[in-house]
Every structure is written in C-alpha cells, then in structure tokens.
Design a protein around this motif. Structure first.
Motif, PDB file in Angstrom:
ATOM      1  N   GLY A   1      83.784 -56.365  94.100  1.00  0.00           N
ATOM      2  CA  GLY A   1      84.148 -57.682  94.609  1.00  0.00           C
ATOM      3  C   GLY A   1      84.639 -57.564  96.039  1.00  0.00           C
ATOM      4  N   ARG A   2      85.869 -57.145  96.144  1.00  0.00           N
ATOM      5  CA  ARG A   2      86.533 -57.018  97.437  1.00  0.00           C
ATOM      6  C   ARG A   2      85.695 -56.270  98.473  1.00  0.00           C
ATOM      7  NH1 ARG A   2      92.151 -56.134  97.528  1.00  0.00           N
ATOM      8  NH2 ARG A   2      91.989 -55.573  95.325  1.00  0.00           N
ATOM      9  N   PHE A   3      85.061 -55.152  98.042  1.00  0.00           N
ATOM     10  CA  PHE A   3      84.334 -54.328  99.005  1.00  0.00           C
ATOM     11  C   PHE A   3      83.194 -55.116  99.664  1.00  0.00           C
ATOM     12  CE2 PHE A   3      81.014 -51.394 100.315  1.00  0.00           C
ATOM     13  CZ  PHE A   3      81.752 -50.528 101.109  1.00  0.00           C
ATOM     14  N   LEU A   4      82.560 -56.007  98.892  1.00  0.00           N
ATOM     15  CA  LEU A   4      81.395 -56.720  99.429  1.00  0.00           C
ATOM     16  C   LEU A   4      81.778 -57.918 100.290  1.00  0.00           C
ATOM     17  CD1 LEU A   4      79.093 -56.637  96.259  1.00  0.00           C
ATOM     18  CD2 LEU A   4      79.135 -55.039  98.202  1.00  0.00           C
ATOM     19  N   VAL A   5      82.868 -58.597  99.937  1.00  0.00           N
ATOM     20  CA  VAL A   5      83.170 -59.859 100.616  1.00  0.00           C
ATOM     21  C   VAL A   5      84.463 -59.846 101.441  1.00  0.00           C
ATOM     22  CG1 VAL A   5      81.841 -61.212  98.959  1.00  0.00           C
ATOM     23  CG2 VAL A   5      84.289 -60.851  98.551  1.00  0.00           C
ATOM     24  N   GLY A   6      85.350 -58.919 101.151  1.00  0.00           N
ATOM     25  CA  GLY A   6      86.646 -58.911 101.851  1.00  0.00           C
ATOM     26  C   GLY A   6      86.524 -58.917 103.361  1.00  0.00           C
ATOM     27  N   PRO A   7      85.737 -57.978 103.930  1.00  0.00           N
ATOM     28  CA  PRO A   7      85.650 -57.913 105.398  1.00  0.00           C
ATOM     29  C   PRO A   7      84.845 -59.056 106.014  1.00  0.00           C
ATOM     30  CG  PRO A   7      85.187 -55.777 104.385  1.00  0.00           C
ATOM     31  CD  PRO A   7      85.164 -56.799 103.290  1.00  0.00           C
ATOM     32  N   ALA A   8      84.238 -59.905 105.182  1.00  0.00           N
ATOM     33  CA  ALA A   8      83.436 -61.018 105.711  1.00  0.00           C
ATOM     34  C   ALA A   8      84.264 -62.265 105.960  1.00  0.00           C
ATOM     35  CB  ALA A   8      82.295 -61.338 104.737  1.00  0.00           C
ATOM     36  N   GLY A   9      85.547 -62.215 105.630  1.00  0.00           N
ATOM     37  CA  GLY A   9      86.328 -63.448 105.683  1.00  0.00           C
ATOM     38  C   GLY A   9      87.471 -63.441 106.671  1.00  0.00           C
TER      39      GLY A   9
ATOM     40  N   ILE B   1      77.560 -60.864 107.238  1.00  0.00           N
ATOM     41  CA  ILE B   1      78.330 -59.642 106.973  1.00  0.00           C
ATOM     42  C   ILE B   1      78.187 -59.237 105.504  1.00  0.00           C
ATOM     43  CG2 ILE B   1      80.664 -58.654 106.917  1.00  0.00           C
ATOM     44  CD1 ILE B   1      81.320 -60.268 109.417  1.00  0.00           C
ATOM     45  N   MET B   2      78.192 -60.216 104.620  1.00  0.00           N
ATOM     46  CA  MET B   2      78.007 -59.907 103.184  1.00  0.00           C
ATOM     47  C   MET B   2      76.637 -59.266 102.958  1.00  0.00           C
ATOM     48  SD  MET B   2      79.539 -63.400 101.463  1.00  0.00           S
ATOM     49  CE  MET B   2      81.091 -64.082 102.067  1.00  0.00           C
ATOM     50  N   THR B   3      75.604 -59.872 103.549  1.00  0.00           N
ATOM     51  CA  THR B   3      74.243 -59.343 103.405  1.00  0.00           C
ATOM     52  C   THR B   3      74.184 -57.912 103.929  1.00  0.00           C
ATOM     53  OG1 THR B   3      73.401 -61.580 103.743  1.00  0.00           O
ATOM     54  CG2 THR B   3      71.822 -59.775 104.023  1.00  0.00           C
ATOM     55  N   ASP B   4      74.795 -57.721 105.058  1.00  0.00           N
ATOM     56  CA  ASP B   4      74.800 -56.421 105.692  1.00  0.00           C
ATOM     57  C   ASP B   4      75.523 -55.377 104.845  1.00  0.00           C
ATOM     58  OD1 ASP B   4      74.200 -54.911 108.074  1.00  0.00           O
ATOM     59  OD2 ASP B   4      76.366 -54.867 108.442  1.00  0.00           O
ATOM     60  N   ARG B   5      76.622 -55.749 104.254  1.00  0.00           N
ATOM     61  CA  ARG B   5      77.393 -54.790 103.446  1.00  0.00           C
ATOM     62  C   ARG B   5      76.625 -54.398 102.189  1.00  0.00           C
ATOM     63  NH1 ARG B   5      82.367 -53.660 105.131  1.00  0.00           N
ATOM     64  NH2 ARG B   5      83.135 -52.996 103.096  1.00  0.00           N
ATOM     65  N   VAL B   6      75.964 -55.367 101.568  1.00  0.00           N
ATOM     66  CA  VAL B   6      75.154 -55.036 100.387  1.00  0.00           C
ATOM     67  C   VAL B   6      74.014 -54.095 100.791  1.00  0.00           C
ATOM     68  CG1 VAL B   6      73.615 -55.953  98.608  1.00  0.00           C
ATOM     69  CG2 VAL B   6      75.742 -57.164  99.163  1.00  0.00           C
ATOM     70  N   ALA B   7      73.375 -54.395 101.922  1.00  0.00           N
ATOM     71  CA  ALA B   7      72.243 -53.561 102.368  1.00  0.00           C
ATOM     72  C   ALA B   7      72.703 -52.141 102.667  1.00  0.00           C
ATOM     73  CB  ALA B   7      71.587 -54.191 103.600  1.00  0.00           C
ATOM     74  N   LYS B   8      73.804 -52.009 103.367  1.00  0.00           N
ATOM     75  CA  LYS B   8      74.314 -50.672 103.716  1.00  0.00           C
ATOM     76  C   LYS B   8      74.706 -49.888 102.467  1.00  0.00           C
ATOM     77  CE  LYS B   8      75.820 -50.966 108.508  1.00  0.00           C
ATOM     78  NZ  LYS B   8      76.638 -51.938 109.242  1.00  0.00           N
TER      79      LYS B   8
END
Lengths: 412, 412
Positions: free
Chosen positions: B290-298, B48-55
């Motif tokens: 910070g939050r935007f990239l990892v928050g939804p991954a946890g 999910i983190m990888t995906d959020r950075v890519a998007k």
C-alpha cells in the motif's frame, strides 16, 4: 507489606450494575444496544453531566462562571444539554459555532479560540456577534478589516500566552514559545493598538494547560493567571468584562490516577477571589471545561466478534477500535500505552477470571483497547464497555480509517 | 570530519520546481489550489504511482504478482488507477470492498483480511465472491455457516500468524501472540477442518510486518515466509493457488532514512524462486503493498494563515493540521515526534533562511506539522507542502476533530 500493590483504576461512578449488566441512565447496556440497532456505539448519560456541573458549582466560589468547551464532545444533543447547564460555550471552529448557535444560547456567551482562524471563519464569527479570542496582532488586524466591511463592531478578547505553565499537566498550552495566543509581555502593545481600532474589548483568555490531576498545580496556575490578568488590565482601554482563566481539571484515565478533590480546588479559588475583585472589579471570571464535565459521562460500547488464543494469550476481537476511540488505543498524545477502564458490560459483576487482550477490528497492531486485563471470560456476542469515553472519543478519532460505517451516538 | 552531520531527509523525487513553485503532474501547486478552490487539500500524482509500480515490477522476478492494499489510500480515483496497474486489490472492510468492486476488477482478485469481520461483512464478501483471508477457526466456521445459507462455496485463504517476525519493522504484524491470523502451528488442524467444509481453498496469507527499510530484514522474512508456506501446503486439502507473502516495503519519512534498494529486494526474491517453485508448484506469489506504491505520490497542501513570533521562535500557523495528517503530527504509532519532509511550496527553491515551526489550526499542542525546520520565510498566504502524504493521510486522520470542513482530494 513488602510488595508494592499494582496500581488500579479509580472506581467508576454512575453506571450501576443490574442483573449482571452495566446500566446507563437506568437502561441495561444490552437493551440500549438493541435500541441503537448496531455496534459499536457511544452512549452518554445526561444525568452524569448534570450531576458533575452541580457538584462543581457547589465547590466553586460565587462569581465563577462555567463554560463548556464543546470540542470535548460536539454531539448536538450533548451541546444542547450542556448549554442549559453552563453559562457559555466555547467553540474552536465555525462548524462548532453553528452547533453552538443552534442551541439558542446568547451569542455573547459563545467564545471562539483557535490559532489558525481563516478570514472566512472570522467573517462568520463577526456576523454571528460572538466573542472572538484573538490569537495574535495579525489576527486582530484581519478582524478589524473584515468587521469594517461588514459595518459592525466585533466583540473581542485577547488570548494570552502566559509567562508560566501549568505544571504536571497532560497538555501544556502556555508558557515558553507557543502557537497559542500572544506572549504576555507583548499584550500591552496589542492593547494599545486595539484601542485605535473599532473593536469591542471583552477581556482576556489565559489558558495554561489541560488534563491536570494535581490540585496544588491548578491553584498555582490560577493564582498566576489572576495576577497576570490584573497586570494586563492596567493597560486595557477599558476594564475587562470577562477573564477566561481556562480549565485544566483532569479526569482519571489510567491505573493509579485519582479524581480531583473538588472541595480543595474550590477552596483554592475562593482564597483568590478578594484579590481578583480588588484588581479586576466586577469582572466575570470564567472557567472553561470540556473533558472534566463530559468525559466520565460516556461509554464506548463494542461487541466481541472473535475470541482467539494465540500462543497462550487470549484476544477478544471486537467490532470497534481506534477508528472510534483513538485515545484509548494509546495513539493520541500518549508516549506509553496504558489501559482505560474496561468491563465486559454483559458480565459486569463477574470477577476477573482470565487475563485477556481487547483489540479492535482494524488490520493494524496499533488497534488495542485493553492490554492484559483481568476480566470475566468474554465470549462472541458479549458487549465490552470502555469508560471515560465521553470526551475526545468519536470526534477525535479517524472514523474513515479502513472504511467501516460511522458508529452512532446516543444521549440517555 | 569531527562533528557528526545532522541527518537529512532523503531527496524528494517527482515534483519538479518551476518558477519557484513546486509542481505536481506538471501543474504549479498554487494553480492547483485555485482549481481545487479551497485549502487544505491532498494532491496525488498518478504518474508517480504508475512509475513506482513499473520500477518495482522491473526489479521483481517473473511470477510475482502485485496487489494494492487500498487501506493506504482509499480515494476511489486512486483505487481505480491502481486497479489498472496491479494484479489485485486487498480490502480491510466491506466498505473498501464496495470501492474495489466499483473499479470493475475481477472479484477473485480481491482479498479481504481483518481480525474482526462481522457476520454482516462476511455475508457481503461471500455474496461478492471475493477471497476471504480467514483470521481464525471461529471465523472459518462462521463463513461456512453463512455460505450454507446463501448456497454458495466461498473462496477462502488462511491468514497465518507466522512463527517469526519482520525485524526492525515499523509495525510488526506477526510473530509471538497476535490478533492477526492463526498461529502457524495451529494451521494444520485448521486445514483438516477446512477440508470437511464446503470452502474453496485458495491459499495462505502470511504477513510479518510493514514499513521496513532494511533489505536484509525483508529478505529474511520472505525466505521464512516461503518456507512456512511450503510446510503448511503439505497439510492442505489441495495445492494452494495463491500465497500472499505480504509486503513490508517502507518509504523514507524522517531525516536519516533512505529509500530501499529495489534491485537488492528483487535479487533476494529471485534467489528464492526455485525453492518456491519446487515446494509450491504453479502457485501465484503475491506481494501486497500500500504505502510503498502510493505514499510518495501524495502531497498535503495547507495555507499559512498567521505568522507569529513567540519568545524568539517563528510559528507558521496553517489552515491544516493533525485532523487531516495525523501521522505527520507524530501521533499515530510514533514514540517520538519527527518531521516529515516539508517545503514552502510557493517558494520551493528558496534557500533555508530561518528556523520555523509549522503548526496546524487546532487548539491543541499536539497539532504540529514541522518542528524547527530550516525554511525560506513563510508569509500569510503562502502554501506549505508536506511530502510522503499519499498513504495513511486523510483516511487515517480524525477529520471531524474541532468541526472543520472535510478537505478535498485531487488525483492529477
């Protein structure tokens, strides 16, 4: 007078000023900082704790026992000191239980309350032979099951969710639907089932709320608590040996708050003793207190790292912050942020000369320790003292937030 | 329609349900709990983190770099994963700096911001050769002094307290009097002094606020940020190599909140690029998130320890609580408590059948994880999942409160 006076903090007692510096246990805070070796740190005064227990005992009637709720301050040295002053310790986890047992106190004087005890925790508590305050019929069945496997008879009390609340309380722990304890009206059924199990019944734990500064509200709750205990005792398989009537005694944190009148609290309880004796017999009535006993004994000491003026406002940036003293930042149960009492410890008798904001070192606008306070001019290197920091300070704060080292604690 | 519909949580993405159980990274949460070996725990999904950075990269214009603000989630495995995806890491303490350096990233891609840096921290940052975002003229002098002793020329940027704020932001970090950075109007003087010192000027850090869900507000702040950087660059001893325009991108936590439209955010920034290029030349524009990239991954996973009905309300008592997920309890910057999205993970596709309160195991009424939620019937042993728990979860919570063991974290 036509203008209402601005509310002020209650006077701070027990930390005399000598040579312009705040002292704790007779030691200048600047010197104590050298001894600790790093800032920020927490300093607790054992003399103030001793004094508070003594003053409370003097005010309370004969026959009231005192327990220390160690969740307020679980530093092992503090717990050991308190164990020597009070009649019992209350723990909220198996971790706290370990610290409590390490003091050498009799396990039967330790009680364990908490709504989400795991089987592993219950097994440890049963093995330690402490008194378990059971939060629900489900927890009672689990205790009986685990005790059966261990082959022991555990000491148990029933935590009751009363059918009233402690009015004007900082935190309401009883009344209405709650996760704590068993609803008062369901306790008779629970006692019936208890009698069928191999459990050693100790009594009741009835806790209505905490951090209350109104003597009349405390009295009203105590009266209702004792009446409720008498009613419930009639359904018990044996007379309760102990009734924990909770605590609830608050301390003044914010401007306008005043310390409790202990004599009034004591007189109120004294007037209830005949009724308690008549209805409950030779029961031990326990008051469980944390914050009240240790809160005023603690200081949180930080050092000013930067002094800056931003658009007309003075900011004293310290090396501390909400990662150590979350409640003082206004982020632990408060709706509106208010200031704890604060001093520039190294200029403790300086008159207020400027209005300054005291902030922590964290990269978040939440990290405020004092808003628009009248203080002597704080400079880089000066120490700042936050009072009323002996309870729910370090252990109730997010110490790992932003990766700073854990601060030290010292008991003097 | 005559009745307003009750606001609901934004749909959760990335955690498919299989065999009635929530999965993370293709693993059933029940099985992951067995692998971790204890509850509660945090689980983070690297995909999910990888995906959020890519998007985000796909939406943003060319020439925008991405930095990860590791204060959002400092778990070393997460930081290492993020270091491989982004162009730099932002740290808020010397402790975080150690974790960042351990990833092997080039030190010049690490920046260090924070209003209360101690001399000891500055010395470590200078020795590590990372970029220091200077918060005040006083800090600049201290850096120059320490660097002189070390005999090195430190990389520095100026953190600016802008003369505007990020409107409707969860947290305002700029505008008005603030402890962060140097007031924009004082930066030219600071740049003049900087030119006299042996400091390697990197650029500016202009951060107006965080946790914003309004695209127009973000655009307005970005526009003003770039204009401010252009104005300030005119007074600099050399062209800035880098301008950190902050982040501010929020994620939906509460009912009624919607995720940002990334295409709209990207188009807005794209429209500003010609102006930025003209005014700032070949500068690197950095977005710090910070939050935007990892928050939804946890996820925060807890287990139900007790199920109780108190005066008509169902309480699911878990083995977790605010000591691990303070923000979800409503006690970290919120005024009114609202629910994070929550599921009974082991009954993830069950329709809502009852209204239940999810509470933690702590002995405080603050320990609430979900109020009056519509959920399938949760039973003892069921796992509960809190979403949006990848940022400001464990590291921003009072883990020692009440003495429970520290929960584990797992990156899958």
């Amino acid at each position: 007078m036509t203008v209402a006076e601005k509310p002020v903090h209650a006077p701070i007692e027990g930390f005399p000023i000598a040579d312009h510096c705040l002292t704790i246990g007779g030691i200048a805070v600047t010197r104590l900082a050298e001894r600790v070796g790093s800032t920020p740190f927490f300093a607790y005064d054992r003399g103030i704790m001793t004094d508070r227990v003594a003053k409370l005992r003097a005010a309370l009637p004969e026959g009231i026992s005192l327990h220390y709720a160690m969740k307020a301050n679980p530093m092992p040295a503090v717990v050991t000191h308190m164990a020597g002053l009070v009649d019992g310790l209350d723990v909220a986890s198996a971790g706290e239980m370990m610290t409590a047992l390490d003091t050498g106190i009799d396990p039967r004087d330790i009680s364990f309350a908490g709504p989400g005890k795991t089987d592993a925790e219950l097994a440890r508590a049963i093995a330690a032979d402490i008194v378990i305050n059971m939060e629900s019929p489900g927890e009672m069945e689990r205790i009986a099951g685990i005790a059966g496997i261990q082959g022991v008879t555990p000491k148990v009390a029933i935590r009751v969710n009363p059918d009233f609340e402690l009015k004007t309380s900082g935190m309401k722990m009883g009344g209405g639907p709650k996760q704590f304890g068993t609803d008062a009206e369901k306790v008779p059924d629970m006692l019936k089932r208890l009698a069928e199990l191999d459990l050693d019944f100790y009594g009741f734990h009835i806790f209505a709320g905490s951090q209350n500064l109104r003597e009349e509200a405390l009295f009203e709750a105590q009266e209702k608590t004792i009446d409720l205990a008498i009613r419930l005792a009639g359904a018990a398989p044996r007379s309760p040996r102990m009734v924990n009537i909770g605590g609830g005694l608050g301390i003044p944190y914010f401007p306008g708050e005043k310390p409790l009148n202990l004599m009034q609290v004591g007189e109120g309880l004294n007037s209830l003793m005949p009724r308690a004796k008549k209805g409950l017999g030779a029961v031990e009535l326990v008051m469980e207190l944390g914050r009240f006993l240790v809160g005023p004994a603690g200081l949180y000491i930080t050092r000013i790292v930067d002094r800056k003026i931003s658009r007309g406002r003075v900011f004293l940036v310290t090396d501390g912050g909400l990662h150590h003293q979350l409640a003082a930042s206004g982020n632990f149960g408060q709706v509106l942020r208010k200031n704890y009492p604060v001093l520039i410890a190294s200029k403790a008798d300086g008159a207020g000369k400027e209005e300054a904001d005291i902030v922590g070192c964290l990269c978040t606008p939440l990290d405020r320790l004092g808003d628009k306070m009248a203080l002597p001019e704080g400079e880089v290197g000066d120490l700042v003292a936050l009072f009323q920091s002996g309870a729910y300070g370090l252990s109730a704060s997010p110490i790992n937030f932003l990766g700073h080292p854990k601060p030290l604690e010292v008991l003097v």
